[in-house]
Write a protein that holds these residues in place. Structure first.
Motif, PDB file in Angstrom:
ATOM      1  N   LYS A   2       0.812  -1.200   0.000  1.00  0.00           N
ATOM      2  CA  LYS A   2       0.000   0.000   0.000  1.00  0.00           C
ATOM      3  C   LYS A   2       0.847   1.252   0.000  1.00  0.00           C
ATOM      4  O   LYS A   2       0.588   2.207  -0.710  1.00  0.00           O
ATOM      5  CB  LYS A   2      -0.944  -0.037   1.225  1.00  0.00           C
ATOM      6  CG  LYS A   2      -1.945   1.081   1.237  1.00  0.00           C
ATOM      7  CD  LYS A   2      -2.869   0.942   2.464  1.00  0.00           C
ATOM      8  CE  LYS A   2      -3.893   2.068   2.473  1.00  0.00           C
ATOM      9  NZ  LYS A   2      -4.837   1.932   3.633  1.00  0.00           N
ATOM     10  N   THR A   3       1.916   1.178   0.784  1.00  0.00           N
ATOM     11  CA  THR A   3       2.818   2.338   0.856  1.00  0.00           C
ATOM     12  C   THR A   3       3.477   2.569  -0.482  1.00  0.00           C
ATOM     13  O   THR A   3       3.620   3.700  -0.964  1.00  0.00           O
ATOM     14  CB  THR A   3       3.890   2.114   1.926  1.00  0.00           C
ATOM     15  OG1 THR A   3       3.242   1.889   3.195  1.00  0.00           O
ATOM     16  CG2 THR A   3       4.824   3.297   2.028  1.00  0.00           C
ATOM     17  N   ALA A   4       3.866   1.487  -1.148  1.00  0.00           N
ATOM     18  CA  ALA A   4       4.515   1.619  -2.461  1.00  0.00           C
ATOM     19  C   ALA A   4       3.545   2.188  -3.461  1.00  0.00           C
ATOM     20  O   ALA A   4       3.909   3.013  -4.308  1.00  0.00           O
ATOM     21  CB  ALA A   4       5.045   0.249  -2.913  1.00  0.00           C
ATOM     22  N   ALA A   5       2.250   1.774  -3.381  1.00  0.00           N
ATOM     23  CA  ALA A   5       1.268   2.270  -4.348  1.00  0.00           C
ATOM     24  C   ALA A   5       1.082   3.763  -4.141  1.00  0.00           C
ATOM     25  O   ALA A   5       0.950   4.528  -5.094  1.00  0.00           O
ATOM     26  CB  ALA A   5      -0.026   1.507  -4.200  1.00  0.00           C
ATOM     27  N   LEU A  34       4.306  10.213  -7.353  1.00  0.00           N
ATOM     28  CA  LEU A  34       5.285  10.525  -8.407  1.00  0.00           C
ATOM     29  C   LEU A  34       4.577  10.836  -9.705  1.00  0.00           C
ATOM     30  O   LEU A  34       4.998  11.725 -10.469  1.00  0.00           O
ATOM     31  CB  LEU A  34       6.249   9.353  -8.572  1.00  0.00           C
ATOM     32  CG  LEU A  34       7.245   9.134  -7.415  1.00  0.00           C
ATOM     33  CD1 LEU A  34       8.056   7.861  -7.679  1.00  0.00           C
ATOM     34  CD2 LEU A  34       8.163  10.341  -7.260  1.00  0.00           C
ATOM     35  N   ILE A  35       3.489  10.081 -10.025  1.00  0.00           N
ATOM     36  CA  ILE A  35       2.773  10.338 -11.276  1.00  0.00           C
ATOM     37  C   ILE A  35       2.184  11.715 -11.260  1.00  0.00           C
ATOM     38  O   ILE A  35       2.271  12.465 -12.240  1.00  0.00           O
ATOM     39  CB  ILE A  35       1.689   9.260 -11.467  1.00  0.00           C
ATOM     40  CG1 ILE A  35       2.377   7.901 -11.755  1.00  0.00           C
ATOM     41  CG2 ILE A  35       0.769   9.636 -12.639  1.00  0.00           C
ATOM     42  CD1 ILE A  35       1.396   6.728 -11.789  1.00  0.00           C
ATOM     43  N   HIS A  36       1.567  12.141 -10.131  1.00  0.00           N
ATOM     44  CA  HIS A  36       1.005  13.481 -10.039  1.00  0.00           C
ATOM     45  C   HIS A  36       2.082  14.562 -10.163  1.00  0.00           C
ATOM     46  O   HIS A  36       1.866  15.604 -10.777  1.00  0.00           O
ATOM     47  CB  HIS A  36       0.236  13.630  -8.699  1.00  0.00           C
ATOM     48  CG  HIS A  36      -1.112  12.953  -8.709  1.00  0.00           C
ATOM     49  ND1 HIS A  36      -1.296  11.601  -8.428  1.00  0.00           N
ATOM     50  CD2 HIS A  36      -2.397  13.431  -8.949  1.00  0.00           C
ATOM     51  CE1 HIS A  36      -2.566  11.275  -8.499  1.00  0.00           C
ATOM     52  NE2 HIS A  36      -3.283  12.402  -8.828  1.00  0.00           N
ATOM     53  N   LEU A  37       3.236  14.278  -9.577  1.00  0.00           N
ATOM     54  CA  LEU A  37       4.313  15.266  -9.657  1.00  0.00           C
ATOM     55  C   LEU A  37       4.779  15.453 -11.092  1.00  0.00           C
ATOM     56  O   LEU A  37       5.003  16.572 -11.558  1.00  0.00           O
ATOM     57  CB  LEU A  37       5.479  14.802  -8.756  1.00  0.00           C
ATOM     58  CG  LEU A  37       6.689  15.751  -8.709  1.00  0.00           C
ATOM     59  CD1 LEU A  37       6.273  17.121  -8.129  1.00  0.00           C
ATOM     60  CD2 LEU A  37       7.806  15.141  -7.827  1.00  0.00           C
ATOM     61  N   VAL A  38       4.912  14.335 -11.807  1.00  0.00           N
ATOM     62  CA  VAL A  38       5.378  14.425 -13.210  1.00  0.00           C
ATOM     63  C   VAL A  38       4.362  15.155 -14.048  1.00  0.00           C
ATOM     64  O   VAL A  38       4.680  16.005 -14.868  1.00  0.00           O
ATOM     65  CB  VAL A  38       5.680  13.021 -13.770  1.00  0.00           C
ATOM     66  CG1 VAL A  38       5.903  13.047 -15.272  1.00  0.00           C
ATOM     67  CG2 VAL A  38       6.877  12.423 -13.068  1.00  0.00           C
ATOM     68  N   LEU A  39       3.066  14.862 -13.845  1.00  0.00           N
ATOM     69  CA  LEU A  39       2.040  15.528 -14.630  1.00  0.00           C
ATOM     70  C   LEU A  39       2.019  17.018 -14.318  1.00  0.00           C
ATOM     71  O   LEU A  39       1.863  17.854 -15.222  1.00  0.00           O
ATOM     72  CB  LEU A  39       0.655  14.878 -14.333  1.00  0.00           C
ATOM     73  CG  LEU A  39       0.478  13.437 -14.843  1.00  0.00           C
ATOM     74  CD1 LEU A  39      -0.906  12.876 -14.376  1.00  0.00           C
ATOM     75  CD2 LEU A  39       0.568  13.408 -16.357  1.00  0.00           C
TER      76      LEU A  39
END
Length: 218
Positions: free
Chosen positions: A13-16, A22-27
């Motif tokens: 869960k922590t990894a997810a 990270l995906i939100h940061l990249v976007l």
């Protein structure tokens, strides 16, 4: 459910959650950078469409009229010099002589002073008898008699300060060597003189001439 299963599910869960963040940061980064690029592009297009009216350049000043030069007469025409004529001129060779050696004077000793002249004679030498008296017929050389030789013998006698004959010189030959030699021999052995003297009375040498006639006795 066991403790290990619960721990594994918590880790997943922590990894997810990290992956979603990270995906939100990249976007978000892509959105921000794309928006900024569009803004900069639009501003550049607006600058191209903005017309700036350029101020016309000031009119050029007309140059001043050239000064009028005074009338200068043209220089006089000078005749060209005649062309040089080459001649074969040989430069004289100057011969130089080496410097002569320095002159060294030769110093010669002065000649000895001549002896002082004798004092003048006051009294000459005189024979104590006639010179012919010192010769007799017995003195006639036998060889001259055999050859019948005769004649006159002239002579000069050197007289010393003691009055004796020191030398006899024949000044005129009789033609007979025997008569001439006999004359000098007899004069040197027999003739006696009073010696000459100078102005101080000192006896000095002198010379006396004489003649003897040799004639065969009859």
């Amino acid at each position: 459910m066991s403790y290990a299963n619960r721990k594994e599910m918590s880790s997943n869960k922590t990894a997810a959650i990290v992956v979603v963040a990270l995906i939100h940061l990249v976007l978000g980064y892509a959105l921000v950078t794309g928006l900024a690029y569009n803004v900069i592009k639009q501003a550049a297009e607006d600058l191209k469409t903005f017309d700036v009216a350029e101020e016309p350049p000031p009119p050029e000043e007309e140059p001043p009229p050239p000064e009028k030069q005074p009338d200068v007469p043209p220089p006089p025409q000078v005749a060209a010099p005649p062309p040089l004529v080459r001649t074969n001129i040989t430069t004289p060779q100057i011969q130089t002589t080496p410097n002569p050696p320095p002159f060294v004077p030769v110093i010669r000793p002065a000649p000895p002073a001549p002896p002082a002249p004798p004092a003048p004679r006051i009294e000459p030498a005189r024979a104590r008898a006639n010179l012919a008296s010192y010769v007799s017929n017995d003195d006639y050389p036998s060889d001259a008699l055999s050859r019948e030789e005769q004649g006159v013998t002239g002579f000069r006698l050197d007289i010393g300060p003691d009055g004796r004959v020191t030398n006899c010189t024949i000044t005129q030959s009789s033609g007979s060597r025997s008569l001439d030699s006999t004359t000098c021999r007899l004069m040197k052995s027999r003739a006696r003189f009073t010696p000459a003297s100078d102005s101080t009375g000192r006896k000095v040498a002198d010379s006396v001439p004489g003649r003897i006639r040799w004639q065969i006795p009859e």
